[in-house]
Design an enzyme around this catalytic site. Structure first.
Site, mmCIF file in Angstrom:
data_model
loop_
_atom_site.group_PDB
_atom_site.id
_atom_site.type_symbol
_atom_site.label_atom_id
_atom_site.label_comp_id
_atom_site.label_asym_id
_atom_site.label_seq_id
_atom_site.Cartn_x
_atom_site.Cartn_y
_atom_site.Cartn_z
ATOM 1 N N GLU A 184 4.493 -4.878 7.115
ATOM 2 C CA GLU A 184 3.668 -3.849 7.786
ATOM 3 C C GLU A 184 4.115 -3.581 9.219
ATOM 4 O O GLU A 184 4.039 -2.462 9.715
ATOM 5 C CB GLU A 184 2.194 -4.280 7.788
ATOM 6 C CG GLU A 184 1.523 -4.223 6.420
ATOM 7 C CD GLU A 184 1.665 -5.478 5.583
ATOM 8 O OE1 GLU A 184 2.530 -6.331 5.918
ATOM 9 O OE2 GLU A 184 0.927 -5.627 4.609
ATOM 10 N N ALA A 208 0.861 -1.182 0.000
ATOM 11 C CA ALA A 208 0.000 0.000 0.000
ATOM 12 C C ALA A 208 0.898 1.234 0.000
ATOM 13 O O ALA A 208 2.039 1.189 0.481
ATOM 14 C CB ALA A 208 -0.891 -0.023 1.236
ATOM 15 N N GLY A 261 0.684 -5.037 0.919
ATOM 16 C CA GLY A 261 -0.506 -5.127 0.077
ATOM 17 C C GLY A 261 -0.224 -5.770 -1.278
ATOM 18 O O GLY A 261 -1.135 -6.323 -1.900
ATOM 19 N N GLU A 302 -0.462 -9.374 -0.628
ATOM 20 C CA GLU A 302 -1.885 -9.661 -0.379
ATOM 21 C C GLU A 302 -2.694 -9.655 -1.672
ATOM 22 O O GLU A 302 -3.571 -10.496 -1.887
ATOM 23 C CB GLU A 302 -2.455 -8.648 0.620
ATOM 24 C CG GLU A 302 -1.846 -8.828 2.011
ATOM 25 C CD GLU A 302 -2.183 -7.680 2.956
ATOM 26 O OE1 GLU A 302 -1.935 -6.519 2.581
ATOM 27 O OE2 GLU A 302 -2.708 -7.941 4.046
HETATM 28 N N1 DAK Z 1 4.664 3.281 -0.724
HETATM 29 C C1 DAK Z 1 5.057 4.435 -1.295
HETATM 30 N N2 DAK Z 1 6.214 4.566 -1.974
HETATM 31 C C2 DAK Z 1 7.004 3.489 -2.068
HETATM 32 C C3 DAK Z 1 6.654 2.239 -1.487
HETATM 33 C C4 DAK Z 1 5.418 2.165 -0.786
HETATM 34 N N3 DAK Z 1 4.984 1.027 -0.242
HETATM 35 N N4 DAK Z 1 7.653 1.377 -1.742
HETATM 36 C C5 DAK Z 1 8.581 2.044 -2.463
HETATM 37 N N5 DAK Z 1 8.184 3.309 -2.656
HETATM 38 C C6 DAK Z 1 8.908 4.374 -3.363
HETATM 39 C C7 DAK Z 1 10.081 4.888 -2.536
HETATM 40 O O1 DAK Z 1 9.660 5.840 -1.597
HETATM 41 C C8 DAK Z 1 10.952 5.490 -3.632
HETATM 42 O O2 DAK Z 1 10.433 6.740 -3.977
HETATM 43 P P1 DAK Z 1 11.407 8.019 -4.233
HETATM 44 O O3 DAK Z 1 12.167 8.187 -2.971
HETATM 45 O O4 DAK Z 1 12.281 7.587 -5.381
HETATM 46 O O5 DAK Z 1 10.478 9.141 -4.569
HETATM 47 C C9 DAK Z 1 10.752 4.561 -4.800
HETATM 48 O O6 DAK Z 1 9.509 3.855 -4.540
HETATM 49 C C10 DAK Z 1 11.841 3.510 -4.938
HETATM 50 O O7 DAK Z 1 11.993 2.879 -3.667
HETATM 51 P P2 DAK Z 1 13.425 2.706 -2.969
HETATM 52 O O8 DAK Z 1 14.325 3.838 -3.301
HETATM 53 O O9 DAK Z 1 13.166 2.417 -1.538
HETATM 54 O O10 DAK Z 1 13.949 1.411 -3.747
HETATM 55 P P3 DAK Z 1 14.851 0.214 -3.210
HETATM 56 O O11 DAK Z 1 15.109 -0.666 -4.385
HETATM 57 O O12 DAK Z 1 16.009 0.741 -2.405
HETATM 58 O O13 DAK Z 1 13.910 -0.566 -2.167
HETATM 59 C C11 DAK Z 1 11.866 -1.646 -1.407
HETATM 60 C C12 DAK Z 1 12.744 -1.219 -2.621
HETATM 61 C C13 DAK Z 1 10.563 -2.209 -1.992
HETATM 62 C C14 DAK Z 1 12.585 -2.731 -0.640
HETATM 63 C C15 DAK Z 1 11.625 -0.411 -0.491
HETATM 64 O O14 DAK Z 1 11.132 0.670 -1.296
HETATM 65 C C16 DAK Z 1 10.608 -0.690 0.594
HETATM 66 O O15 DAK Z 1 10.948 -1.251 1.607
HETATM 67 N N6 DAK Z 1 9.358 -0.222 0.378
HETATM 68 C C17 DAK Z 1 8.329 -0.325 1.376
HETATM 69 C C18 DAK Z 1 7.831 -1.753 1.491
HETATM 70 C C19 DAK Z 1 6.764 -1.862 2.524
HETATM 71 O O16 DAK Z 1 6.974 -1.574 3.721
HETATM 72 N N7 DAK Z 1 5.582 -2.309 2.097
HETATM 73 C C20 DAK Z 1 4.453 -2.464 2.960
HETATM 74 C C21 DAK Z 1 3.612 -1.271 2.823
HETATM 75 S S1 DAK Z 1 2.378 -1.264 4.078
HETATM 76 C C22 DAK Z 1 -4.639 -1.335 6.180
HETATM 77 C C23 DAK Z 1 -4.705 -2.310 5.209
HETATM 78 C C24 DAK Z 1 -3.574 -2.675 4.513
HETATM 79 C C25 DAK Z 1 -2.374 -2.066 4.773
HETATM 80 C C26 DAK Z 1 -2.320 -1.105 5.746
HETATM 81 C C27 DAK Z 1 -3.436 -0.728 6.440
HETATM 82 N N8 DAK Z 1 -5.839 -0.917 6.886
HETATM 83 C C28 DAK Z 1 -7.086 -1.685 6.686
HETATM 84 C C29 DAK Z 1 -5.838 0.225 7.702
HETATM 85 C C30 DAK Z 1 -1.249 -2.456 4.009
HETATM 86 C C31 DAK Z 1 -0.077 -1.887 4.295
HETATM 87 C C32 DAK Z 1 1.080 -2.071 3.446
HETATM 88 O O17 DAK Z 1 1.109 -2.681 2.390
#
Ligand code: DAK
Length: 261
Positions: free
Chosen positions: A136, A69, A113, A116
């Site tokens: 998450e 997400a 997400g 998921e």
């Molecule tokens: N959201 C927004 N931007 C993201 C992103 C994300 N999930 N993942 C990557 N990006 C963006 C980065 O910010 C970066 O943007 P700029 O800085 O260039 O503007 C660009 O994509 C490239 O990312 P990186 O520079 O970080 O690239 P790397 O190759 O170094 O790393 C990575 C790739 C995928 C390992 C890293 O970006 C990362 O760890 N991303 C986050 C992964 C993550 O934590 N995903 C889980 C998201 S939370 C809910 C229901 C569902 C959910 C929540 C609540 N409710 C019912 C309330 C679900 C939550 C989730 O999915």
């Protein structure tokens, strides 16, 4: 219909073709925001309604199926916003209503997400560079789009707990071993293989394909005896279709069946 965050294409050589949806927010690793989920839902429903489409593929880029997400969009949300707008439920679950088979083709990361969403599809074909995770916990929330429910049912409680609680990622080989993905292929072959599988599905009778999906999905929503009951009733109903007569007659007479698509 034009979209900003996804690309759509129609592929295949037969009369019945495959709808391909590519998640396309390259600058954000296909992070799933509201617009993308609305557009994905719209494209899925369009292909599901289209009689010339028999199967759907959802894919991302070589680097990312989806990195979860959109954290930048979520960071200022509060309870009032997520509960009030029915966040996730509002537009993430359209995919559950699709009656035609949906194959996820995962290259690179499928996180949060993204993992998921892949699990909401009917099967996952993974490139050998694919990685699955539920990070998450690292940003102070829990998996909220089915991760705490579908992951344990798919990979077992121990591996699911490990992924959800320690942010351990699974590579493609382990994902195949524990049943999260159905096939692992070299990255440059995975889409070709998925399209071939989709074409095979398109060649079968539409009703039998949809009934198979409905019956298999019933097992996730019910007890074994309820699931068996659904399967038996759907099996019985196949004997009211022309495809049953055609398929069995073709087998007995050693000819190729001509199914209704
Ligand atoms: N959201 C927004 N931007 C993201 C992103 C994300 N999930 N993942 C990557 N990006 C963006 C980065 O910010 C970066 O943007 P700029 O800085 O260039 O503007 C660009 O994509 C490239 O990312 P990186 O520079 O970080 O690239 P790397 O190759 O170094 O790393 C990575 C790739 C995928 C390992 C890293 O970006 C990362 O760890 N991303 C986050 C992964 C993550 O934590 N995903 C889980 C998201 S939370 C809910 C229901 C569902 C959910 C929540 C609540 N409710 C019912 C309330 C679900 C939550 C989730 O999915």
């Amino acid at each position: 219909m034009t979209y900003d965050t996804i690309l759509t294409d129609i592929r295949g050589s037969g009369d019945i073709k495959t709808g391909v949806i590519t998640l396309h927010r390259p600058k954000a690793m296909n992070a799933l925001n509201d617009q993308l989920m609305d557009e994905l839902g719209c494209a899925l429903m369009g292909f599901d309604r289209d009689d010339s489409i028999g199967c759907i593929i959802v894919t991302g880029s070589e680097k990312a199926f989806a990195a979860g997400a959109d954290i930048a969009a979520m960071k200022d949300y509060d309870f009032q916003k997520v509960y009030g707008s029915n966040y996730i439920s509002r537009n993430w679950e359209t995919i559950r209503t699709v009656r035609k088979p949906v194959i996820a083709v995962v290259q690179g990361v499928a996180l949060g997400g993204g993992c998921e969403l892949a699990m909401m599809c009917d099967m996952i074909f993974a490139a050998d560079n694919a990685k699955f995770g539920q990070p998450e916990i690292t940003i102070g929330v829990i998996a909220g789009a089915g991760g705490t429910q579908r992951l344990p049912r798919t990979v077992g409680k121990a591996k699911a707990m490990d992924m959800l609680l320690t942010n351990r990622w699974m590579d493609a080989a382990e994902a195949e071993r524990c049943g999260l993905v159905s096939r692992v292929l070299p990255a440059d072959k995975v889409m070709e293989e998925a399209l071939a599988a989709a074409e095979k599905i398109c060649s079968f009778g539409r009703l039998a394909v949809m009934a198979t999906k409905e019956a298999v999905n019933a097992t996730f929503e019910s007890s074994l005896s309820e699931g068996l009951h659904v399967e038996r009733r759907l099996f019985h109903s196949m004997f009211g279709t022309a495809d049953q007569r055609e398929g069995m007659d073709a087998f007995v007479n050693k000819r190729k069946p001509m199914f209704n698509k």
